[in-house]
Structures are given as structure tokens and as C-alpha cells.
Design a protein around this motif. Sequence first.
Motif, PDB file in Angstrom:
ATOM      1  N   TYR A 120       3.038  10.502  -9.273  1.00 18.16           N
ATOM      2  CA  TYR A 120       2.310  10.810 -10.505  1.00 18.16           C
ATOM      3  C   TYR A 120       1.555  12.138 -10.362  1.00 18.16           C
ATOM      4  CZ  TYR A 120      -1.312  10.554 -14.095  1.00 18.16           C
ATOM      5  OH  TYR A 120      -2.148  10.869 -15.122  1.00 18.16           O
ATOM      6  N   LEU A 121       0.906  12.324  -9.227  1.00 13.14           N
ATOM      7  CA  LEU A 121       0.162  13.576  -9.020  1.00 13.14           C
ATOM      8  C   LEU A 121       1.106  14.775  -8.994  1.00 13.14           C
ATOM      9  CD1 LEU A 121      -2.441  12.466  -6.303  1.00 13.14           C
ATOM     10  CD2 LEU A 121      -2.867  12.950  -8.721  1.00 13.14           C
ATOM     11  N   GLU A 147       2.054  15.547 -12.504  1.00 13.02           N
ATOM     12  CA  GLU A 147       0.926  16.186 -13.181  1.00 13.02           C
ATOM     13  C   GLU A 147       0.765  17.644 -12.745  1.00 13.02           C
ATOM     14  OE1 GLU A 147      -1.186  15.091 -15.607  1.00 13.02           O
ATOM     15  OE2 GLU A 147       0.231  13.444 -15.808  1.00 13.02           O
ATOM     16  N   GLU A 200       3.721   5.818  -5.508  1.00 11.11           N
ATOM     17  CA  GLU A 200       3.658   5.966  -6.961  1.00 11.11           C
ATOM     18  C   GLU A 200       2.538   6.928  -7.363  1.00 11.11           C
ATOM     19  OE1 GLU A 200       3.109   3.171 -10.964  1.00 11.11           O
ATOM     20  OE2 GLU A 200       3.184   2.259  -8.952  1.00 11.11           O
ATOM     21  N   GLN A 201       1.430   6.829  -6.668  1.00 11.72           N
ATOM     22  CA  GLN A 201       0.302   7.728  -6.971  1.00 11.72           C
ATOM     23  C   GLN A 201       0.665   9.179  -6.670  1.00 11.72           C
ATOM     24  OE1 GLN A 201      -3.170   6.925  -4.647  1.00 11.72           O
ATOM     25  NE2 GLN A 201      -4.514   8.198  -5.903  1.00 11.72           N
ATOM     26  N   LEU A 202       1.343   9.412  -5.517  1.00 13.03           N
ATOM     27  CA  LEU A 202       1.748  10.782  -5.167  1.00 13.03           C
ATOM     28  C   LEU A 202       2.757  11.332  -6.160  1.00 13.03           C
ATOM     29  CD1 LEU A 202       2.072  10.516  -1.280  1.00 13.03           C
ATOM     30  CD2 LEU A 202       0.300  11.720  -2.567  1.00 13.03           C
ATOM     31  N   ARG A 239       0.828  -1.220   0.000  1.00 10.13           N
ATOM     32  CA  ARG A 239       0.000   0.000   0.000  1.00 10.13           C
ATOM     33  C   ARG A 239       0.855   1.259   0.000  1.00 10.13           C
ATOM     34  NH1 ARG A 239      -4.240  -1.665   4.617  1.00 10.13           N
ATOM     35  NH2 ARG A 239      -4.656   0.556   4.599  1.00 10.13           N
ATOM     36  N   ALA A 255       2.211   1.678  -3.536  1.00 10.79           N
ATOM     37  CA  ALA A 255       1.159   2.164  -4.432  1.00 10.79           C
ATOM     38  C   ALA A 255       0.860   3.638  -4.163  1.00 10.79           C
ATOM     39  CB  ALA A 255      -0.090   1.308  -4.257  1.00 10.79           C
ATOM     40  N   ARG A 256       0.804   3.991  -2.890  1.00  8.78           N
ATOM     41  CA  ARG A 256       0.503   5.395  -2.538  1.00  8.78           C
ATOM     42  C   ARG A 256       1.631   6.318  -2.986  1.00  8.78           C
ATOM     43  NH1 ARG A 256      -3.439   8.885  -2.183  1.00  8.78           N
ATOM     44  NH2 ARG A 256      -3.144  10.446  -0.544  1.00  8.78           N
TER      45      ARG A 256
END
Length: 856
Positions: free
Chosen positions: A627-628, A631, A623-625, A617, A620-621
Motif C-alpha cells: 500500500y505504501l 501511495e 500488505e502495508q508495504l 504479521r 500484514a506487513r
Amino acid sequence: MDNPILTDDPLAPGQTGVIERHQEQAVRALLLTLCVAAPSIAAAVFLRDGATRVVLVIALLSVFLWALWLPFRHGRIRLVAYALIGSMLLVTTLATAFDGSVRSSAVIAMMATVVLAGTFLPRPGMIAVGLYCTLVLGLFNWLEQRGIFVPGSMRMGWAVWVVHTAVIVTILVSVFFGRYRLMRAYSRLTHSLKQTLETEADLRASEERFRALFRGNPAACLVQSLNNRMVVDVNDAYADMSGYSREEMLGQPPPVLWANPADDRTFRAALKAHGRVRGMRTLGRRRDASLFEALMYAEVVQNGPERLLFVMVIDVSLEERARQALQKSEERFSKAFNFSPLGMSITRLSDGRFMEVNPAKERVLGYSQADCAGKTATEVGIWLSPADREDYIRRLRQDGHLLGYETRMRHKQGEVVDVRVWAETIELDGEPCALAFTINVAEEKRQKALLMNVAQGVSSATGEAFFRSLAERLAQAVGAHGVVIGELSANHKQLDTLALLSDGELRPHQKLSLDQTTYARILPHQDLLVEDTSAPPRRQSTPPFDPDRVQTLAGMVLRDPDGTAIGLLVATWSQRQVPGADTRALLTIFGSRCNAELVRLRRDREIQKLQDTLEQRVAARTEQLQYLNRELDAFAYTVSHDLKSPLRSIDGFMHLLREQMAGRLTPDDEDLLQRVAGSVARMNRLITDLLALARVSQGTLQRTEVNLSELARDVLRQEYHRDPAREVEVVIAPGMVADCDPRMAQIVLENLLGNAWKYTRQQARPRIELFQISAPPGEAPVFCVRDNGAGFEMTRSERLFQPFTRLHSPSEFEGTGIGLATVRRIIERHGGHIRGEGAVGQGACFWFSFGRQAVD
């Protein structure tokens, strides 16, 4: 020039005595001279001519002169002077007639008489004597020409010399005293003139001082002429108070100030009766109809033929409100003091004498107000020893107050009790005093000792051992024969025991069904539930205890932070009990501690369950951060870049409009275009800074050793080129090296040194420093940029590194608020840190470090 001695003209005050003394001295000298000269002349003429008529006349004159000493002794100075001149005229006339010629020595004596008349007689007498002598000499000259007068032998000799000498001496005496009086009069006039000039200068200075005091007086002042009822002068305070300007009041009747016409009549009556008014309280009305409390002072002053009324008005509205507020404050303090449930007292610091004691003091130490009235704390016997009071006073004087000061005092019954004191130094009638709040904490300390003993018994254990220890301590503290601590099942139908104590012994864990048990009755309650199970009808069962042995039961629900019931704490007594406040408090405290440990235990279980999936988790978190973040940076870069196109269009259209409207733009139009241009330029700078902020978050750091000293000199050299007129003292430590990205390091120095250059603009002797601070071995070096510029308030320092946030207005210093945010992002990407300190008007310091490892 009139003779100032024997005139009847009015004299200035203080001159009469001086003139009389001069007159007396002159007449005495003349009388003495003539008393000596007349017999001398008579003797000389007798020796020359024998007993003639001239000798007889001069002898009679001598007798008359000596007789004049009697009225002179009685102060008849004017009479003596007139008699001297009259007798001299008579004698010189007869002597001239007896000699039969105007060439007689008596004529010389007559001339001396004229001199005496000019010296001692007023103007009419002097003129009369002159006319007399002129007519007599003219008559004698005519008689001699006609042969009627037959001249004598006119023989010369010592007698003529004596006559001439006597005349000369008489004239000298007269002239001397005349000259003496003239010089004294001139001296007095000169002195009077000097005094007059000094008085006039003092008067002018006094008038200037009065005018300055009048104009600058904070009290409202007005001067009114009573001759024509018009305002002569008024100060600014009166204009401010009344609402009328000074120009509106000068030369006009004064504005109506009275809100109550009866006060006006009272004021006029007092002024008419006494010529003054002192401290008359009244209600005034301003020009805007607002009212104010006032004190009136007035006095009538005579200024030559003009009568002036001087009026002073003092606005006491604020004073009156302050007095009322003070009265209310005193009432509130009195009520708070006397009705406070805390023991309060006011004592003098010098000797500890009680000034005030409230009734609650008796509940604390047993001493009533009567016991303490007029006595010191030592006399009452409150302190155990003088050393205790000295320590209390020393700490109070040192800090000015005491908060929760713990000591021991003697109760009225003689026992020693623990107290806690809150005290503050105050001043009453110029005497330092202590306002003290005293609380008896003996019972509190007993309870605290008990709780500390209980807490120490359970604080060292954790997990299931904690519950067993807590059950033992709880049974000891409240005297229970049984304790049950258990965890509820999800459906609240079963209790899994965590600790089970019966008759002082721990029992094995059990799973207890709650159906048909007294424990089920505890679940709906939020607080502690106490039941008497001995009273009929019989209660439900209390497993695992024998229901017949349970006489009293107390229990509480253990809950999750969201309010869900997760467990039970139950204590039972084999004897009927009525738990008091202490027992209830202990049960509540033990229950709270047990509740916290059960919640922690359940959380540990949840954490254990999550450990297997935690890394997945987190990855995954992360990688998501990432990416954000990419962006967001791309979005910021794109938006900032795309905003430049419309800005360029706005700027181009504005220049085109200015060219097309050349010569037709008004100053207001030019001002608007200038503002638009300034806004476009500021927006362009903002976008540029925003792009720079976005760029520092992109790309990979290329760390290497960078010479910060050389880099800083290049940055400051660019600042000098942009502003060559400034003289700034720059101190850069040599040989400073940092492990960082060179491009990023330059951005950091450009922002920090650029800010230092900008914010020292208003300093007379600006100074900028860059130096290195020694760091412990193994840690990254720390650098500092320091300046003596405008600085900032440390209370707002948390906003320093926030984007678009500035601590100075744009009118003081230009900027967009992006620079320090960019610096912070660069430093954090390097794994370093930055902080700033400053003071308004004393400059700022920024400490930063690039760290040792790159962080992307």
C-alpha cells in the motif's frame, strides 16, 4: 700592400714564428742565387772584356755575398736582407757609371734590386730605393745626353745573356717567395676568417644557451652592472622569489633582499676581498615582508670595459624545514626503537649482520646488544639452521615485508622457543636491510593449545548438552570440584540449573533459592568475583554444596545484550585457592561462551513463541508495504505531472517577455533568459524521467519472447536520426531473445544504448556492442552493452543506479541521473539483476538479465 716579413708592425699572437721562418727561407734562396749569379756574371764579363773595373766590382760583390753567410748563420736575417739590397744598389750604380750608359745591363740588375726592395723592405725602405733608382737613372741619362758619360762599345754576347739570366733568376726567386708569402698570408687570413665566423657563431650559440639557462634556471639569478649599479637582467625565478616583476627591476637598482643589514655588509666585504661569494647562508626578505632561508652565490665578471656582478640566490626554506623534520623523525625513530617494549633489530639482508639491536631484544631471546654487536645472526646462534634463515630471507625479499611470520629460534640459554616476526625491508647507506620486530609467543601458544582443547570439548554440543559439557571442561581446566550453571528467574530470587557438577559427576537439575546464599553476592558485580569462604566470619551457604567443603568460590553474572542479568556461572574449590591470571582468563572465556549460548537459548524460545503469529504479521506487513509503495508511486506521478503546468507557464512568460523586450535586451539579459530557458528544459527533462521512473513501478508485466537484436537496432536507428553527423561502429549480435515485457525492454535498451551513444561522443573511433553471454543451463540469459567511451571510476560504482546521481558533471555530459535507476527498477521487477564495470577513459560494460519469472 705592405710586406709582412720585414715590417715592424705588431703581429697577432702566434704569427711571429711563421713570418720569421718565411723570411729566413726567402733570404737564404736569394743569397744562394746571388752567390752563384755574381761570380757567373763576373766570369762572363771577364771573358768578353778582360779585367775591367766592372769585373772588379762584380768580383768584390761576389766576395761580399759569400761573406754574408756568416751573419746569416747567426740569425741576422734582417741585416743580411738589407746588406743584399744595399750592395746590389751600389754595384749596379757603379757598373752603370763604368759602362757610361743607361742602356747598360747593370740597369736591368738595378730593376731587379727594386723588385727585391719591394719584396723584402718595409714601405719606407721600398720608397727610398725607388726614389734612389729614379734619381740615379735620371742623373745618368742627363750626363749621357750632355756627353759627360761616354758609352762603351756595348757589345752583345754571352756575357749579356748571363747578366740577363741572372737578373731573371733573381727576380723569379724574389717574385716566387713574395707570391708564396702572399698566398700563405691569404690562406691564413681565410682560415682566420673562417675561425672567426665559427667562433662568432659558437659565441652566439653560447650566448643563447646561457640566456636559456639563465632564464630557465630554477635558482633565482640576477645580473647587475657595477659601473652604474643598475640591474642588467633577472630571471623569472628571482622575480617569483622576491615578489617584484622583471620589468620593475630592469634598469633599476636591485631591491633590498637582506633581512639583516649585517649580512649585507658581510657579503660586500667578501665580494671586495675575493671577487666572489660561495654558499653564504642568510635570511632574505620578500616584497610582502615574508622571510626565507637562502644561500647566496656571487661573482664579479669582466665584460669588456664593463664589470658585472652575477648573483644566484637559492631558497632553502623547504630544505631547512625538511632537514629539521628529518632530524626530528630520526630522533623519534631512535626513541621508538630504543624504548620499544618489542624486540627490534636491523640486520643486513646479504649476510644477516646486526646493524642495530634495541634493549628489549634481550627480554625476547636473552641476547644483549653487546652479544649481537658486529656479528651475524648465524654467529650469534639465533637460527636453528641455515635453511630457516634462508626461508625467512626468501619470503621477505619476495613480498618486501612479513606480517606475523612464525618460526623457531634459539634462546641464549639454549632452549628452542616459538617466535613471531614482523619485518620490513629498508635501505641503509645503499645496503638492503631488514627492520624486524620479534615476539616470544611460546607462552601464547601454550595458552592457545589449552583454549583450543577446551573449545573443542564444547564446540560440538548445543542446547542443554552444551552446558553439561562446558561444566565438565571448566572443572578440568581450573581444577574445581564443583560447577553451577543456571538461569535466573525474572525476580532474580531463584536459579534454575542448566548444569550441575559435583566432584566430577553431573547432578540432576535443581531450582535453587538465592536468598541467604553466597551466590546472591555475585549479582551486583559486572566482572568475575573471587571470594575466600574459608576465612572467618563464615560465609553464607553455597547450595547444593556443603559449605564446609567450599574454601574458594569464583562466579560471574551471565547477562543479556541489554545488560540484564539472566544467569550465573559459579566454580568452587574444596581447597583454598588464589586464582592466577590464567585461571581468571579461563573462567572469563568459559563465562563468555556460556553467556552467548544462554542468550541463544533464550532467543530460540522467543522465536518459538513467535512462530505461530509470524505468518500473520508478515502478511500484514507485506500488505502495508504494498500500500505504501502504491501511495509513493502515485504521489511521485502526481507531483511530477503537476509540476509541468507551472513550468509551461514559466516557459510561456519567458517567451512573451523576450518578444516584448525585443531590441531592448542587453547581452547580459539575453544570457539570463538563455539560462532560464536551459533550466526550464532541464527541469522538464527531469520531470519526464521522474514520470517514467514512476510508471515502471505500475501496471502488470506482460512477459513474452522479445527479439532484443531487432529492438536494439530500432533504438540505435533513432539515435542516428537525432545525430546523423556521427560515425559510430555498432556491433549487435543476431538472434538474441529474452523473456520480458517488450515495453520495459525497450526502455532498458533506450537508456543503456543511449548512454553508450552519449558517452562515446568524445572518442575518435566510437564503438558500441550488444552481445549475449553464455549462461549455465536452466538460468536466464545474460546480455552486455559495452562501449569505449568516457567510463567511470569503480570506487564510485555503488552510486550508478541511485536516482538523481551522476558520475560526470553537466558541463561534460547532459543528463538527469534517472535513467540507470529506471533500468534497475525494471530489471528487478523482472526478477533479474544488473551490474556495471568501467574505467576512466576506457569505456564501460553493463551486464543484465531479465530473469525467468515476473516479480510484482
